[in-house]
Design a protein around this motif. Structure first.
Motif, PDB file in Angstrom:
ATOM      1  N   PHE A 135       0.700  -1.324  -0.118  1.00 55.58           N
ATOM      2  CA  PHE A 135       0.107  -0.181   0.068  1.00 55.58           C
ATOM      3  C   PHE A 135       0.896   1.282   0.025  1.00 55.58           C
ATOM      4  O   PHE A 135       0.536   2.246  -0.793  1.00 55.58           O
ATOM      5  CB  PHE A 135      -0.856  -0.026   1.180  1.00 55.58           C
ATOM      6  N   ASP A 136       1.720   1.185   0.721  1.00 58.51           N
ATOM      7  CA  ASP A 136       2.929   2.337   0.746  1.00 58.51           C
ATOM      8  C   ASP A 136       3.679   2.470  -0.533  1.00 58.51           C
ATOM      9  O   ASP A 136       3.945   3.576  -0.931  1.00 58.51           O
ATOM     10  CB  ASP A 136       3.958   2.378   1.923  1.00 58.51           C
ATOM     11  N   HIS A 137       4.197   1.386  -1.050  1.00 61.98           N
ATOM     12  CA  HIS A 137       4.560   1.215  -2.389  1.00 61.98           C
ATOM     13  C   HIS A 137       4.085   2.076  -3.469  1.00 61.98           C
ATOM     14  O   HIS A 137       4.378   2.908  -4.090  1.00 61.98           O
ATOM     15  CB  HIS A 137       5.006  -0.179  -2.951  1.00 61.98           C
ATOM     16  N   LEU A 138       2.611   1.882  -3.483  1.00 57.58           N
ATOM     17  CA  LEU A 138       1.624   2.570  -4.433  1.00 57.58           C
ATOM     18  C   LEU A 138       1.623   4.186  -4.260  1.00 57.58           C
ATOM     19  O   LEU A 138       1.890   4.680  -5.116  1.00 57.58           O
ATOM     20  CB  LEU A 138       0.273   2.015  -4.272  1.00 57.58           C
ATOM     21  N   TYR A 139       1.854   4.555  -2.805  1.00 52.90           N
ATOM     22  CA  TYR A 139       1.900   6.007  -2.724  1.00 52.90           C
ATOM     23  C   TYR A 139       3.112   6.441  -3.191  1.00 52.90           C
ATOM     24  O   TYR A 139       3.193   7.872  -3.798  1.00 52.90           O
ATOM     25  CB  TYR A 139       1.727   5.999  -1.259  1.00 52.90           C
ATOM     26  N   ARG A 140       4.301   5.837  -2.956  1.00 52.42           N
ATOM     27  CA  ARG A 140       5.739   6.458  -3.360  1.00 52.42           C
ATOM     28  C   ARG A 140       5.419   6.333  -5.025  1.00 52.42           C
ATOM     29  O   ARG A 140       6.163   7.358  -5.436  1.00 52.42           O
ATOM     30  CB  ARG A 140       6.743   5.577  -2.860  1.00 52.42           C
ATOM     31  N   TYR A 141       5.288   5.331  -5.757  1.00 56.57           N
ATOM     32  CA  TYR A 141       5.212   5.296  -7.172  1.00 56.57           C
ATOM     33  C   TYR A 141       4.262   6.533  -7.803  1.00 56.57           C
ATOM     34  O   TYR A 141       4.844   7.007  -8.703  1.00 56.57           O
ATOM     35  CB  TYR A 141       4.969   3.936  -7.558  1.00 56.57           C
ATOM     36  N   ALA A 142       3.258   6.688  -7.173  1.00 55.60           N
ATOM     37  CA  ALA A 142       2.201   7.520  -7.437  1.00 55.60           C
ATOM     38  C   ALA A 142       2.851   8.948  -7.318  1.00 55.60           C
ATOM     39  O   ALA A 142       2.452   9.875  -8.332  1.00 55.60           O
ATOM     40  CB  ALA A 142       1.106   7.310  -6.696  1.00 55.60           C
ATOM     41  N   ASN A 143       3.431   9.158  -6.157  1.00 55.09           N
ATOM     42  CA  ASN A 143       4.279  10.524  -6.102  1.00 55.09           C
ATOM     43  C   ASN A 143       5.289  10.871  -7.486  1.00 55.09           C
ATOM     44  O   ASN A 143       5.405  11.809  -7.736  1.00 55.09           O
ATOM     45  CB  ASN A 143       4.958  10.839  -4.698  1.00 55.09           C
ATOM     46  N   LEU A 144       6.114   9.689  -7.626  1.00 53.93           N
ATOM     47  CA  LEU A 144       6.927   9.624  -8.694  1.00 53.93           C
ATOM     48  C   LEU A 144       6.361   9.998  -9.911  1.00 53.93           C
ATOM     49  O   LEU A 144       6.851  10.712 -10.800  1.00 53.93           O
ATOM     50  CB  LEU A 144       7.854   8.515  -8.969  1.00 53.93           C
ATOM     51  N   LEU A 145       5.168   9.385 -10.367  1.00 50.43           N
ATOM     52  CA  LEU A 145       4.574   9.400 -11.335  1.00 50.43           C
ATOM     53  C   LEU A 145       3.870  10.917 -11.547  1.00 50.43           C
ATOM     54  O   LEU A 145       3.962  11.461 -12.830  1.00 50.43           O
ATOM     55  CB  LEU A 145       3.272   8.581 -11.669  1.00 50.43           C
ATOM     56  N   ALA A 146       3.555  11.426 -10.757  1.00 52.54           N
ATOM     57  CA  ALA A 146       3.090  12.999 -10.662  1.00 52.54           C
ATOM     58  C   ALA A 146       4.414  13.953 -11.043  1.00 52.54           C
ATOM     59  O   ALA A 146       3.829  14.843 -11.754  1.00 52.54           O
ATOM     60  CB  ALA A 146       2.347  13.241  -9.298  1.00 52.54           C
ATOM     61  N   MET A 147       5.372  13.466 -10.437  1.00 56.75           N
ATOM     62  CA  MET A 147       6.365  14.432 -10.925  1.00 56.75           C
ATOM     63  C   MET A 147       7.177  14.308 -12.062  1.00 56.75           C
ATOM     64  O   MET A 147       7.248  15.173 -12.838  1.00 56.75           O
ATOM     65  CB  MET A 147       7.616  14.138  -9.835  1.00 56.75           C
ATOM     66  N   ASP A 148       7.231  12.930 -12.721  1.00 58.41           N
ATOM     67  CA  ASP A 148       7.940  12.786 -13.844  1.00 58.41           C
ATOM     68  C   ASP A 148       7.178  12.857 -15.126  1.00 58.41           C
ATOM     69  O   ASP A 148       7.322  12.875 -16.182  1.00 58.41           O
ATOM     70  CB  ASP A 148       8.509  11.459 -13.754  1.00 58.41           C
ATOM     71  N   GLU A 149       5.625  12.445 -14.699  1.00 57.10           N
ATOM     72  CA  GLU A 149       4.999  12.435 -16.016  1.00 57.10           C
ATOM     73  C   GLU A 149       3.533  13.343 -15.867  1.00 57.10           C
ATOM     74  O   GLU A 149       2.500  13.296 -16.966  1.00 57.10           O
ATOM     75  CB  GLU A 149       4.390  11.204 -16.445  1.00 57.10           C
ATOM     76  N   GLY A 150       3.338  13.958 -14.759  1.00 49.97           N
ATOM     77  CA  GLY A 150       2.163  14.859 -14.380  1.00 49.97           C
ATOM     78  C   GLY A 150       0.878  14.165 -14.646  1.00 49.97           C
ATOM     79  O   GLY A 150       0.034  14.575 -14.864  1.00 49.97           O
ATOM     80  N   ILE A 151       0.817  12.910 -14.305  1.00 49.32           N
ATOM     81  CA  ILE A 151      -0.185  12.169 -14.168  1.00 49.32           C
ATOM     82  C   ILE A 151      -0.512  11.550 -12.779  1.00 49.32           C
ATOM     83  O   ILE A 151       0.317  11.202 -11.882  1.00 49.32           O
ATOM     84  CB  ILE A 151      -0.171  10.528 -14.946  1.00 49.32           C
ATOM     85  N   LYS A 152      -2.014  12.043 -12.731  1.00 48.10           N
ATOM     86  CA  LYS A 152      -2.675  11.515 -11.204  1.00 48.10           C
ATOM     87  C   LYS A 152      -2.910   9.926 -11.196  1.00 48.10           C
ATOM     88  O   LYS A 152      -3.795   9.792 -11.831  1.00 48.10           O
ATOM     89  CB  LYS A 152      -3.670  12.357 -10.882  1.00 48.10           C
ATOM     90  N   ALA A 153      -2.341   9.292 -10.263  1.00 45.15           N
ATOM     91  CA  ALA A 153      -2.621   7.903 -10.072  1.00 45.15           C
ATOM     92  C   ALA A 153      -3.837   7.541  -9.968  1.00 45.15           C
ATOM     93  O   ALA A 153      -4.449   6.437 -10.118  1.00 45.15           O
ATOM     94  CB  ALA A 153      -1.516   6.944  -9.405  1.00 45.15           C
ATOM     95  N   GLU A 154      -4.696   8.350  -9.367  1.00 43.64           N
ATOM     96  CA  GLU A 154      -6.116   7.868  -8.960  1.00 43.64           C
ATOM     97  C   GLU A 154      -6.646   7.676 -10.204  1.00 43.64           C
ATOM     98  O   GLU A 154      -7.770   7.014 -10.154  1.00 43.64           O
ATOM     99  CB  GLU A 154      -6.895   9.463  -8.095  1.00 43.64           C
ATOM    100  N   LYS A 155      -6.510   8.140 -11.520  1.00 39.43           N
ATOM    101  CA  LYS A 155      -7.230   8.031 -12.920  1.00 39.43           C
ATOM    102  C   LYS A 155      -6.757   6.783 -12.999  1.00 39.43           C
ATOM    103  O   LYS A 155      -7.631   5.894 -13.610  1.00 39.43           O
ATOM    104  CB  LYS A 155      -6.707   8.931 -13.841  1.00 39.43           C
ATOM    105  N   LEU A 156      -5.493   6.115 -13.071  1.00 36.52           N
ATOM    106  CA  LEU A 156      -5.243   5.020 -13.345  1.00 36.52           C
ATOM    107  C   LEU A 156      -5.741   3.665 -12.254  1.00 36.52           C
ATOM    108  O   LEU A 156      -6.156   2.696 -12.817  1.00 36.52           O
ATOM    109  CB  LEU A 156      -3.458   4.872 -13.051  1.00 36.52           C
TER     110      LEU A 156
END
Length: 412
Positions: free
Chosen positions: A134-155
């Motif tokens: 669950f925490d890994h999802l949070y860490r990768y989601a923050n990296l995704l927001a920074m590197d690709e400008g995508i909000k993981a909530e959509k995915l």
């Protein structure tokens, strides 16, 4: 409706070899695929990888060439199945977008298994690692927001919350503490046998994926995060793998692998919302039925055992991927500060100051921790971390969005 895989007519083995045009799939549309359809693909990729690699190990530990030819035939088809799964991923889907799918699967699969697990030891293991994925999802989601400008909530389709779990910095334990008590498959319920097979294959696939894609990630912070979390996945595979029964024979294990594949394909055929994938699950199920029935015959031939000594005639209730928001929150409230302690689990605040957990932490988390740096970088640029929460975080210390917590799960 009850389903007996031993009474169904599967696809004859000689009709299971297909041309490249039949094997190579049309990839899914990443913008429109349901997150749980994607999760099913990821899981079955892992299940098929485990099936093939198990049969390779069996092959290398078998001196009967007639039996090895049977293994080679089954393994070839398993490899075709794996290609049909893994090549569903489209070329325009980034490594990080795929990773979010892996971690959503880890969360909602583990939560379902835990809620449907009759063995207390296995359930405790599932609940423990759940908070880490669950925490890994949070860490990768923050990296995704920074590197690709995508909000993981959509995915994740807003099915799964994205917020801190047990902080990844606290996941790094001495390897001796990840070994648990194995299950006795002669006494265990069929659901326990299935659950342990499924979670080992799923977590192993995640570990392998991160091992492979981490070094080719586009920047150093992302590479470092994949490396750190890949090592946590090694811990998880060790922990879950220790739950399997080491006394089961090679042929018993072969039967269990095939039974698990049939169970999952049947479950996903029943729950799939995408018509094209539903047909694929049905096709794979019909082929795996033949593999299962062949494994039962081999068990009878070589060990004089009935398949009913290993599995049950009918499947238990089907596995269903679905939201588990309240369950995850409850596990968080009760066990966020737990760590592994040999065969058991313990609140870190009850550990002695000279415990190997604390000694290991001091070595491995010295100066630089990638999972912490990812959140700090996001806060630096956006003034807060990225989250998707349905309500306030259940742990007060993890509600602060302007500072990453590096204490919970380590010591107060």
């Amino acid at each position: 409706m009850k389903f007996s895989p031993f009474k169904e007519k599967g696809t004859p083995i000689e009709k299971q070899i297909q041309s490249w045009s039949e094997v190579i799939p049309q990839p899914y549309d990443k913008e429109n695929i349901d997150p749980y359809s994607k999760a099913r693909i990821i899981l079955m990729n892992g299940i098929e990888v485990e099936a093939a690699m198990f049969l390779h190990q069996f092959h290398r530990n078998c001196n009967d060439n007639d039996l090895r030819r049977q293994l080679a035939q089954s393994r070839f088809i398993e490899q075709l199945h794996q290609k049909k799964m893994n090549w569903q991923s489209p070329p325009d889907e980034s490594i990080l977008e795929t990773t979010i799918g892996y971690e959503q699967l880890a969360v909602d699969l583990t939560a379902w298994l835990a809620q449907n697990e009759p063995d207390k030891n296995v359930k405790a293991s599932l609940d423990f690692a759940l908070l880490e994925d669950f925490d890994h999802l949070y860490r990768y989601a923050n990296l995704l927001a920074m590197d690709e400008g995508i909000k993981a909530e959509k995915l994740v389709g807003k099915y799964t919350e994205i917020m801190p779990g047990r902080p990844t910095i606290a996941h790094h334990r001495h390897p001796k503490d990840n070994v648990k008590t194995h299950t006795d498959f002669k006494k265990a319920k069929i659901q326990t046998k299935l659950n342990t097979q499924i979670i080992v294959a799923g977590e192993q696939q995640t570990m392998n994926f991160y091992n492979n894609v981490g070094p080719i990630y586009k920047n150093s912070l992302g590479r470092d995060l994949y490396l750190e979390i890949a090592m946590v996945e090694e811990e998880h595979v060790t922990q879950y793998g220790s739950l399997l029964d080491p006394n089961a024979s090679w042929l018993e294990n072969m039967l269990l692998h095939e039974y698990t594949e049939c169970y999952l394909y049947y479950s996903f055929y029943q729950t799939e919302t995408d018509n094209k994938l539903k047909l694929l699950w049905e096709e794979q199920l019909n082929q795996e039925l033949t593999h299962l029935q062949t494994a039962a015959k081999l068990l009878e031939k070589y060990e004089k055992k009935s398949y009913l000594e290993v599995v049950e005639e009918e499947f238990p209730s089907i596995l269903e991927l679905k939201p588990n928001v309240e369950y995850v929150r409850e596990v968080l409230k009760n066990t966020v500060s737990f760590t592994n302690n040999e065969e058991g689990y313990i609140d870190v605040n009850e550990l002695s100051k000279d415990s190997r957990f604390i000694s290991h932490q001091k070595i491995i988390n010295n100066e630089y921790v990638p999972s912490h740096e990812v959140i700090q970088e996001h806060i630096k640029h956006e003034d807060k971390d990225y989250r998707f929460e349905v309500e306030k975080h259940p742990i007060k210390e993890l509600q602060n969005r302007k500072e990453d917590n590096t204490v919970i799960g380590i010591l107060k």
